[in-house]
Design an enzyme around this catalytic site. Structure first.
Site, PDB file in Angstrom:
ATOM      1  N   LYS A 118       3.329  -7.621  45.620  1.00  0.00           N
ATOM      2  CA  LYS A 118       3.363  -9.020  46.089  1.00  0.00           C
ATOM      3  C   LYS A 118       2.028  -9.402  46.725  1.00  0.00           C
ATOM      4  O   LYS A 118       1.415 -10.408  46.382  1.00  0.00           O
ATOM      5  CB  LYS A 118       4.490  -9.210  47.108  1.00  0.00           C
ATOM      6  CG  LYS A 118       5.893  -9.038  46.523  1.00  0.00           C
ATOM      7  CD  LYS A 118       6.977  -9.337  47.558  1.00  0.00           C
ATOM      8  CE  LYS A 118       8.295  -8.701  47.132  1.00  0.00           C
ATOM      9  NZ  LYS A 118       9.466  -9.184  47.861  1.00  0.00           N
ATOM     10  N   GLY A 139      19.191 -18.037  47.931  1.00  0.00           N
ATOM     11  CA  GLY A 139      19.875 -18.716  46.825  1.00  0.00           C
ATOM     12  C   GLY A 139      20.358 -20.110  47.208  1.00  0.00           C
ATOM     13  O   GLY A 139      20.202 -21.063  46.438  1.00  0.00           O
ATOM     14  N   LYS A 184       8.167  -0.838  53.573  1.00  0.00           N
ATOM     15  CA  LYS A 184       9.538  -1.334  53.695  1.00  0.00           C
ATOM     16  C   LYS A 184      10.315  -0.375  54.573  1.00  0.00           C
ATOM     17  O   LYS A 184      10.054   0.834  54.559  1.00  0.00           O
ATOM     18  CB  LYS A 184      10.212  -1.395  52.317  1.00  0.00           C
ATOM     19  CG  LYS A 184      11.397  -2.330  52.239  1.00  0.00           C
ATOM     20  CD  LYS A 184      10.974  -3.739  51.878  1.00  0.00           C
ATOM     21  CE  LYS A 184      12.149  -4.668  51.722  1.00  0.00           C
ATOM     22  NZ  LYS A 184      11.725  -5.954  51.162  1.00  0.00           N
ATOM     23  N   PRO A 241      12.217  -9.621  58.308  1.00  0.00           N
ATOM     24  CA  PRO A 241      13.629  -9.528  57.926  1.00  0.00           C
ATOM     25  C   PRO A 241      13.811  -9.289  56.429  1.00  0.00           C
ATOM     26  O   PRO A 241      12.903  -9.529  55.634  1.00  0.00           O
ATOM     27  CB  PRO A 241      14.190 -10.901  58.317  1.00  0.00           C
ATOM     28  CG  PRO A 241      13.002 -11.810  58.355  1.00  0.00           C
ATOM     29  CD  PRO A 241      11.774 -10.987  58.564  1.00  0.00           C
ATOM     30  N   ASP A 242      14.950  -8.802  56.047  1.00  0.00           N
ATOM     31  CA  ASP A 242      15.314  -8.623  54.645  1.00  0.00           C
ATOM     32  C   ASP A 242      16.849  -8.644  54.606  1.00  0.00           C
ATOM     33  O   ASP A 242      17.492  -8.996  55.602  1.00  0.00           O
ATOM     34  CB  ASP A 242      14.738  -7.294  54.111  1.00  0.00           C
ATOM     35  CG  ASP A 242      14.703  -7.245  52.585  1.00  0.00           C
ATOM     36  OD1 ASP A 242      13.813  -7.867  51.993  1.00  0.00           O
ATOM     37  OD2 ASP A 242      15.582  -6.610  51.982  1.00  0.00           O
ATOM     38  N   SER A 300      12.289 -15.973  56.756  1.00  0.00           N
ATOM     39  CA  SER A 300      11.366 -15.943  55.609  1.00  0.00           C
ATOM     40  C   SER A 300      12.038 -16.491  54.351  1.00  0.00           C
ATOM     41  O   SER A 300      11.409 -16.629  53.317  1.00  0.00           O
ATOM     42  CB  SER A 300      10.854 -14.515  55.368  1.00  0.00           C
ATOM     43  OG  SER A 300      11.924 -13.633  55.115  1.00  0.00           O
ATOM     44  N   ALA A 308      15.464 -11.757  43.702  1.00  0.00           N
ATOM     45  CA  ALA A 308      15.865 -10.373  43.951  1.00  0.00           C
ATOM     46  C   ALA A 308      14.701  -9.421  43.685  1.00  0.00           C
ATOM     47  O   ALA A 308      13.912  -9.646  42.762  1.00  0.00           O
ATOM     48  CB  ALA A 308      17.051  -9.999  43.072  1.00  0.00           C
ATOM     49  N   ASN A 309      14.602  -8.385  44.487  1.00  0.00           N
ATOM     50  CA  ASN A 309      13.573  -7.361  44.278  1.00  0.00           C
ATOM     51  C   ASN A 309      14.058  -6.368  43.230  1.00  0.00           C
ATOM     52  O   ASN A 309      15.244  -6.082  43.140  1.00  0.00           O
ATOM     53  CB  ASN A 309      13.320  -6.606  45.577  1.00  0.00           C
ATOM     54  CG  ASN A 309      12.516  -7.419  46.579  1.00  0.00           C
ATOM     55  OD1 ASN A 309      11.434  -7.910  46.265  1.00  0.00           O
ATOM     56  ND2 ASN A 309      13.056  -7.590  47.777  1.00  0.00           N
ATOM     57  N   THR A 339      29.586 -13.175  45.386  1.00  0.00           N
ATOM     58  CA  THR A 339      30.687 -12.226  45.561  1.00  0.00           C
ATOM     59  C   THR A 339      31.338 -12.307  46.940  1.00  0.00           C
ATOM     60  O   THR A 339      32.422 -11.781  47.131  1.00  0.00           O
ATOM     61  CB  THR A 339      30.189 -10.775  45.346  1.00  0.00           C
ATOM     62  OG1 THR A 339      29.018 -10.582  46.144  1.00  0.00           O
ATOM     63  CG2 THR A 339      29.855 -10.508  43.886  1.00  0.00           C
TER      64      THR A 339
END
Ligand code: PHE
Length: 349
Positions: free
Chosen positions: A69, A189, A81, A117-118, A150, A264-265, A208
Protein backbone atom coordinates in the site's frame (compact mmCIF):
# COMPACT_ATOMS: atom_id res chain seq x y z
CA UNK A 1 1.47 -25.59 16.05
CA UNK A 2 4.72 -26.08 14.31
CA UNK A 3 6.76 -23.11 13.18
CA UNK A 4 6.53 -23.16 9.42
CA UNK A 5 9.98 -22.20 8.24
CA UNK A 6 8.93 -22.21 4.56
CA UNK A 7 6.00 -19.88 5.20
CA UNK A 8 8.19 -17.39 7.04
CA UNK A 9 10.83 -17.55 4.31
CA UNK A 10 8.17 -17.03 1.65
CA UNK A 11 6.85 -14.01 3.55
CA UNK A 12 10.34 -12.53 3.53
CA UNK A 13 9.69 -9.96 6.26
CA UNK A 14 12.07 -8.44 8.78
CA UNK A 15 10.75 -9.54 12.17
CA UNK A 16 7.96 -11.39 13.93
CA UNK A 17 7.21 -10.43 17.54
CA UNK A 18 5.02 -12.98 19.27
CA UNK A 19 3.80 -12.39 22.81
CA UNK A 20 1.64 -14.76 24.81
CA UNK A 21 -0.83 -12.94 27.04
CA UNK A 22 -1.66 -15.41 29.80
CA UNK A 23 -4.20 -13.25 31.59
CA UNK A 24 -6.52 -12.93 28.59
CA UNK A 25 -5.46 -16.26 27.08
CA UNK A 26 -4.61 -14.27 23.95
CA UNK A 27 -1.67 -13.96 21.59
CA UNK A 28 -0.22 -10.71 20.32
CA UNK A 29 1.64 -11.04 17.03
CA UNK A 30 3.33 -8.08 15.37
CA UNK A 31 4.73 -8.73 11.92
CA UNK A 32 7.20 -6.13 10.68
CA UNK A 33 7.49 -6.79 6.98
CA UNK A 34 9.60 -3.99 5.58
CA UNK A 35 11.08 -0.79 6.99
CA UNK A 36 13.13 0.28 3.97
CA UNK A 37 10.87 3.24 3.18
CA UNK A 38 10.30 4.15 6.84
CA UNK A 39 8.94 2.72 10.10
CA UNK A 40 6.29 0.06 9.68
CA UNK A 41 2.62 0.95 10.11
CA UNK A 42 -0.57 -1.07 10.01
CA UNK A 43 -3.72 -1.81 11.90
CA UNK A 44 -4.45 -4.02 14.88
CA UNK A 45 -6.74 -6.90 13.92
CA UNK A 46 -8.44 -8.49 16.92
CA UNK A 47 -10.36 -11.72 16.41
CA UNK A 48 -10.34 -15.45 16.97
CA UNK A 49 -8.46 -17.91 14.75
CA UNK A 50 -8.30 -21.69 14.53
CA UNK A 51 -4.79 -21.74 15.96
CA UNK A 52 -1.61 -19.73 16.40
CA UNK A 53 -0.25 -20.82 13.02
CA UNK A 54 -3.26 -19.32 11.25
CA UNK A 55 -2.99 -16.08 13.26
CA UNK A 56 0.74 -15.72 12.52
CA UNK A 57 0.13 -16.38 8.82
CA UNK A 58 -2.57 -13.70 8.76
CA UNK A 59 -0.25 -11.19 10.45
CA UNK A 60 2.46 -11.97 7.89
CA UNK A 61 0.12 -11.64 4.90
CA UNK A 62 -1.46 -8.45 6.19
CA UNK A 63 1.91 -6.82 6.94
CA UNK A 64 3.11 -7.59 3.40
CA UNK A 65 -0.04 -5.95 2.03
CA UNK A 66 0.76 -2.81 4.07
CA UNK A 67 4.22 -2.63 2.44
CA UNK A 68 2.52 -2.68 -0.96
CA UNK A 69 0.00 0.00 0.00
CA UNK A 70 2.63 2.53 1.04
CA UNK A 71 4.96 1.64 -1.85
CA UNK A 72 2.14 2.12 -4.40
CA UNK A 73 1.74 5.75 -3.36
CA UNK A 74 5.46 6.25 -2.60
CA UNK A 75 4.97 7.11 1.06
CA UNK A 76 7.78 6.97 3.64
CA UNK A 77 6.25 4.12 5.63
CA UNK A 78 6.84 0.40 5.74
CA UNK A 79 4.51 -2.56 6.17
CA UNK A 80 3.55 -3.92 9.57
CA UNK A 81 0.50 -5.41 11.21
CA UNK A 82 -0.58 -6.66 14.60
CA UNK A 83 -2.91 -9.57 15.10
CA UNK A 84 -4.45 -10.10 18.52
CA UNK A 85 -5.62 -13.68 18.50
CA UNK A 86 -8.39 -14.17 21.06
CA UNK A 87 -8.89 -17.73 22.22
CA UNK A 88 -12.01 -16.90 24.23
CA UNK A 89 -14.51 -14.01 24.44
CA UNK A 90 -13.48 -11.17 26.78
CA UNK A 91 -15.71 -8.87 28.81
CA UNK A 92 -15.17 -5.12 28.50
CA UNK A 93 -12.81 -4.94 31.47
CA UNK A 94 -10.64 -7.87 30.40
CA UNK A 95 -10.48 -6.43 26.89
CA UNK A 96 -9.44 -3.03 28.27
CA UNK A 97 -6.68 -4.61 30.35
CA UNK A 98 -5.48 -6.52 27.30
CA UNK A 99 -5.33 -3.28 25.32
CA UNK A 100 -3.12 -1.75 28.02
CA UNK A 101 -0.72 -4.68 27.74
CA UNK A 102 -0.84 -4.41 23.94
CA UNK A 103 0.12 -0.74 24.37
CA UNK A 104 3.10 -1.82 26.45
CA UNK A 105 4.11 -4.28 23.72
CA UNK A 106 3.90 -1.56 21.03
CA UNK A 107 5.86 0.87 23.20
CA UNK A 108 8.65 -1.68 23.59
CA UNK A 109 8.92 -1.99 19.82
CA UNK A 110 10.22 1.55 20.13
CA UNK A 111 8.97 3.03 16.86
CA UNK A 112 9.63 0.02 14.66
CA UNK A 113 5.86 -0.30 14.31
CA UNK A 114 3.00 2.26 14.38
CA UNK A 115 -0.50 0.95 15.05
CA UNK A 116 -3.91 1.95 13.71
CA UNK A 117 -7.36 0.34 13.84
CA UNK A 118 -8.41 -2.66 11.76
CA UNK A 119 -11.10 -5.37 11.98
CA UNK A 120 -12.04 -5.79 15.65
CA UNK A 121 -10.55 -2.51 16.91
CA UNK A 122 -11.76 1.11 16.91
CA UNK A 123 -10.55 4.67 17.35
CA UNK A 124 -11.66 4.42 21.00
CA UNK A 125 -9.26 1.50 21.35
CA UNK A 126 -6.52 3.65 19.78
CA UNK A 127 -7.19 6.23 22.53
CA UNK A 128 -6.48 3.53 25.12
CA UNK A 129 -3.32 2.38 23.31
CA UNK A 130 -2.15 5.98 22.99
CA UNK A 131 -2.25 6.37 26.76
CA UNK A 132 0.52 3.78 26.97
CA UNK A 133 2.28 3.83 23.60
CA UNK A 134 2.29 7.45 22.38
CA UNK A 135 3.44 8.53 19.83
CA UNK A 136 3.18 5.21 17.99
CA UNK A 137 -0.61 5.22 17.57
CA UNK A 138 -2.70 6.51 14.65
CA UNK A 139 -6.41 7.12 14.17
CA UNK A 140 -7.49 8.23 17.66
CA UNK A 141 -10.92 9.77 18.16
CA UNK A 142 -11.44 13.41 17.25
CA UNK A 143 -12.19 14.16 20.92
CA UNK A 144 -8.59 13.34 21.85
CA UNK A 145 -7.00 15.11 18.88
CA UNK A 146 -6.94 12.22 16.39
CA UNK A 147 -8.55 12.12 12.96
CA UNK A 148 -11.04 9.39 13.84
CA UNK A 149 -11.82 6.18 12.03
CA UNK A 150 -9.70 5.16 9.05
CA UNK A 151 -12.85 3.72 7.45
CA UNK A 152 -13.84 7.05 5.89
CA UNK A 153 -10.65 7.59 3.83
CA UNK A 154 -10.63 3.85 3.07
CA UNK A 155 -14.17 4.05 1.66
CA UNK A 156 -13.31 7.13 -0.45
CA UNK A 157 -10.38 5.20 -1.86
CA UNK A 158 -12.48 2.17 -2.74
CA UNK A 159 -15.00 4.51 -4.36
CA UNK A 160 -12.22 5.90 -6.58
CA UNK A 161 -11.08 2.34 -7.33
CA UNK A 162 -14.59 1.35 -8.42
CA UNK A 163 -14.77 4.35 -10.75
CA UNK A 164 -11.37 3.51 -12.29
CA UNK A 165 -12.36 -0.15 -12.69
CA UNK A 166 -15.66 0.88 -14.30
CA UNK A 167 -13.69 3.06 -16.72
CA UNK A 168 -11.43 0.14 -17.63
CA UNK A 169 -14.51 -1.99 -18.43
CA UNK A 170 -16.97 0.50 -19.92
CA UNK A 171 -14.77 3.43 -20.95
CA UNK A 172 -16.37 5.93 -18.54
CA UNK A 173 -16.80 6.59 -14.83
CA UNK A 174 -20.56 7.04 -14.84
CA UNK A 175 -21.96 4.73 -12.17
CA UNK A 176 -25.55 5.83 -12.63
CA UNK A 177 -27.77 2.74 -12.81
CA UNK A 178 -24.85 0.36 -12.41
CA UNK A 179 -25.17 -2.57 -9.99
CA UNK A 180 -22.47 -2.65 -7.33
CA UNK A 181 -22.47 -5.68 -5.07
CA UNK A 182 -20.87 -5.02 -1.68
CA UNK A 183 -19.83 -7.95 0.48
CA UNK A 184 -19.77 -6.78 4.08
CA UNK A 185 -21.62 -3.70 5.36
CA UNK A 186 -19.23 -2.92 8.21
CA UNK A 187 -17.64 0.49 8.65
CA UNK A 188 -16.09 0.65 5.19
CA UNK A 189 -18.85 -1.16 3.24
CA UNK A 190 -21.69 0.95 4.63
CA UNK A 191 -19.91 4.26 4.01
CA UNK A 192 -18.97 3.13 0.51
CA UNK A 193 -22.62 2.28 -0.17
CA UNK A 194 -23.59 5.89 0.65
CA UNK A 195 -20.98 7.31 -1.73
CA UNK A 196 -22.09 4.99 -4.53
CA UNK A 197 -25.77 5.61 -3.91
CA UNK A 198 -25.20 9.35 -4.30
CA UNK A 199 -23.83 8.62 -7.78
CA UNK A 200 -27.02 6.79 -8.71
CA UNK A 201 -25.60 3.28 -8.47
CA UNK A 202 -27.85 0.38 -7.49
CA UNK A 203 -26.56 -1.13 -4.25
CA UNK A 204 -26.72 -4.86 -3.66
CA UNK A 205 -25.26 -5.98 -0.37
CA UNK A 206 -24.50 -9.11 1.51
CA UNK A 207 -23.83 -9.25 5.23
CA UNK A 208 -23.49 -12.06 7.74
CA UNK A 209 -24.16 -10.09 10.93
CA UNK A 210 -27.94 -10.29 11.57
CA UNK A 211 -27.97 -7.01 13.55
CA UNK A 212 -26.43 -5.14 10.63
CA UNK A 213 -28.91 -6.72 8.21
CA UNK A 214 -31.80 -5.71 10.50
CA UNK A 215 -30.52 -2.13 10.75
CA UNK A 216 -30.41 -1.89 6.94
CA UNK A 217 -33.79 -3.45 6.29
CA UNK A 218 -35.49 -0.01 6.27
CA UNK A 219 -33.23 1.11 3.41
CA UNK A 220 -35.45 0.12 0.54
CA UNK A 221 -32.90 1.50 -1.93
CA UNK A 222 -30.44 -1.26 -1.06
CA UNK A 223 -31.13 -4.83 -2.11
CA UNK A 224 -30.12 -7.63 0.25
CA UNK A 225 -28.38 -10.69 -1.19
CA UNK A 226 -28.29 -13.81 0.96
CA UNK A 227 -24.70 -14.97 1.67
CA UNK A 228 -25.28 -18.27 -0.18
CA UNK A 229 -26.24 -16.32 -3.34
CA UNK A 230 -23.39 -13.84 -3.13
CA UNK A 231 -20.97 -15.24 -5.68
CA UNK A 232 -23.56 -15.98 -8.37
CA UNK A 233 -25.41 -12.68 -8.23
CA UNK A 234 -25.23 -10.73 -11.51
CA UNK A 235 -23.71 -7.27 -11.09
CA UNK A 236 -21.36 -4.81 -12.79
CA UNK A 237 -18.77 -4.55 -10.05
CA UNK A 238 -18.27 -6.80 -7.06
CA UNK A 239 -16.74 -5.09 -4.04
CA UNK A 240 -15.46 -7.44 -1.32
CA UNK A 241 -15.31 -5.43 1.90
CA UNK A 242 -15.18 -8.24 4.47
CA UNK A 243 -12.45 -10.75 5.32
CA UNK A 244 -9.90 -11.99 2.79
CA UNK A 245 -9.44 -15.20 0.79
CA UNK A 246 -12.88 -15.10 -0.83
CA UNK A 247 -11.67 -15.21 -4.40
CA UNK A 248 -10.63 -18.79 -5.06
CA UNK A 249 -11.17 -21.78 -7.37
CA UNK A 250 -14.57 -22.42 -5.85
CA UNK A 251 -15.99 -18.87 -6.08
CA UNK A 252 -14.38 -17.34 -9.20
CA UNK A 253 -16.05 -19.68 -11.75
CA UNK A 254 -19.45 -18.70 -10.31
CA UNK A 255 -18.95 -14.93 -10.50
CA UNK A 256 -21.30 -12.96 -12.74
CA UNK A 257 -19.57 -9.58 -12.48
CA UNK A 258 -17.46 -7.63 -14.98
CA UNK A 259 -15.00 -6.27 -12.46
CA UNK A 260 -13.84 -6.48 -8.85
CA UNK A 261 -12.70 -3.61 -6.61
CA UNK A 262 -13.06 -3.85 -2.85
CA UNK A 263 -11.54 -2.98 0.51
CA UNK A 264 -10.84 -6.45 1.89
CA UNK A 265 -7.17 -7.31 2.33
CA UNK A 266 -5.69 -10.38 0.61
CA UNK A 267 -8.78 -11.25 -1.45
CA UNK A 268 -7.11 -13.81 -3.70
CA UNK A 269 -6.56 -17.05 -1.82
CA UNK A 270 -3.59 -17.86 -4.04
CA UNK A 271 -2.64 -14.66 -5.91
CA UNK A 272 -0.69 -16.31 -8.74
CA UNK A 273 -3.22 -18.98 -9.51
CA UNK A 274 -6.38 -16.98 -8.94
CA UNK A 275 -5.42 -13.89 -10.91
CA UNK A 276 -5.10 -16.20 -13.91
CA UNK A 277 -8.50 -17.67 -13.20
CA UNK A 278 -10.04 -14.18 -13.06
CA UNK A 279 -8.42 -13.34 -16.38
CA UNK A 280 -9.75 -16.55 -17.91
CA UNK A 281 -13.23 -15.46 -16.82
CA UNK A 282 -12.73 -11.99 -18.32
CA UNK A 283 -13.09 -10.21 -15.01
CA UNK A 284 -11.19 -6.95 -14.52
CA UNK A 285 -9.48 -7.10 -11.14
CA UNK A 286 -8.31 -4.01 -9.24
CA UNK A 287 -5.58 -5.27 -6.87
CA UNK A 288 -6.80 -5.15 -3.27
CA UNK A 289 -3.79 -3.39 -1.81
CA UNK A 290 -4.38 -0.48 -4.20
CA UNK A 291 -8.16 -0.29 -3.57
CA UNK A 292 -7.76 -0.30 0.20
CA UNK A 293 -4.75 1.94 0.69
CA UNK A 294 -6.85 5.05 1.40
CA UNK A 295 -7.12 4.38 5.14
CA UNK A 296 -3.42 4.09 5.82
CA UNK A 297 -2.54 6.82 3.31
CA UNK A 298 -5.22 9.18 4.60
CA UNK A 299 -4.51 8.79 8.29
CA UNK A 300 -0.73 9.03 7.97
CA UNK A 301 -1.08 12.18 5.82
CA UNK A 302 -3.46 13.80 8.29
CA UNK A 303 -1.74 12.84 11.50
CA UNK A 304 1.85 12.46 10.33
CA UNK A 305 2.01 15.40 7.94
CA UNK A 306 -0.80 17.62 9.22
CA UNK A 307 -2.63 17.80 5.89
CA UNK A 308 -6.30 18.90 6.21
CA UNK A 309 -9.07 16.28 6.00
CA UNK A 310 -10.71 17.45 2.75
CA UNK A 311 -7.43 17.74 0.94
CA UNK A 312 -6.50 14.24 2.10
CA UNK A 313 -9.75 12.76 0.77
CA UNK A 314 -9.03 14.38 -2.62
CA UNK A 315 -5.47 13.09 -2.63
CA UNK A 316 -6.53 9.58 -1.68
CA UNK A 317 -9.02 9.43 -4.55
CA UNK A 318 -6.64 10.94 -7.10
CA UNK A 319 -3.75 8.68 -6.09
CA UNK A 320 -5.80 5.50 -6.27
CA UNK A 321 -7.40 6.46 -9.60
CA UNK A 322 -3.98 7.33 -11.03
CA UNK A 323 -2.37 4.14 -9.70
CA UNK A 324 -5.08 1.91 -11.16
CA UNK A 325 -4.97 3.62 -14.54
CA UNK A 326 -1.19 3.14 -14.54
CA UNK A 327 -1.49 -0.50 -13.51
CA UNK A 328 -4.20 -1.39 -16.04
CA UNK A 329 -2.24 0.23 -18.84
CA UNK A 330 1.04 -1.41 -17.78
CA UNK A 331 -0.71 -4.78 -17.64
CA UNK A 332 -1.94 -4.42 -21.21
CA UNK A 333 1.20 -2.94 -22.78
CA UNK A 334 3.59 -5.31 -21.03
CA UNK A 335 1.25 -8.33 -21.16
CA UNK A 336 1.34 -8.85 -17.41
CA UNK A 337 -1.43 -9.88 -15.08
CA UNK A 338 -2.63 -6.94 -12.96
CA UNK A 339 -1.10 -8.23 -9.75
CA UNK A 340 2.37 -8.39 -11.35
CA UNK A 341 1.77 -5.01 -12.94
CA UNK A 342 0.79 -3.58 -9.55
CA UNK A 343 3.99 -4.90 -7.96
CA UNK A 344 6.01 -3.38 -10.75
CA UNK A 345 4.10 -0.09 -10.54
CA UNK A 346 4.95 0.04 -6.84
CA UNK A 347 8.63 -0.61 -7.59
CA UNK A 348 8.45 -3.95 -5.81
CA UNK A 349 8.49 -6.46 -8.63
N1 PHE B 1 -6.60 -0.84 8.71
C1 PHE B 1 -5.68 -0.05 7.95
C2 PHE B 1 -5.26 -0.84 6.70
O1 PHE B 1 -5.44 -2.06 6.60
C3 PHE B 1 -4.49 0.21 8.77
C4 PHE B 1 -4.16 1.60 9.21
C5 PHE B 1 -5.08 2.49 9.68
C6 PHE B 1 -2.85 1.99 9.14
C7 PHE B 1 -4.71 3.74 10.06
C8 PHE B 1 -2.46 3.24 9.51
C9 PHE B 1 -3.38 4.12 9.98
O2 PHE B 1 -4.75 -0.29 5.76
Amino acid sequence: MTIDQKAIEKWGGEALHIRRDGEAAAWIITAVHDTQRGPSAGGVRMKSYTDLAEAVQDAMNLSAAMTMKFATVRMPWGGGKTVVYLTRPLDAEARHELLLRLGDHIKKLNGQYYAGPDIGTSSEDMDVLHGVAAPYIFSRTAATGGSGSSSVPTAYGVFAAIRATHKEIYGNEDLNGKRILIQGMGNVGSFLAKLLHKEGATILFSETNPDTVASLSGKTDYRYVAPEDLFQTPCDIFSPCAQGGNLNSDTIPRLLCKGIAGAANNQLLDPEEHIRLLQAHNIVYAPDFVCSLGGAMGITLMEGDGIPYDEVLERVQNSIGEALRGIFSMASTEKLDVVRAAYRYAGMG
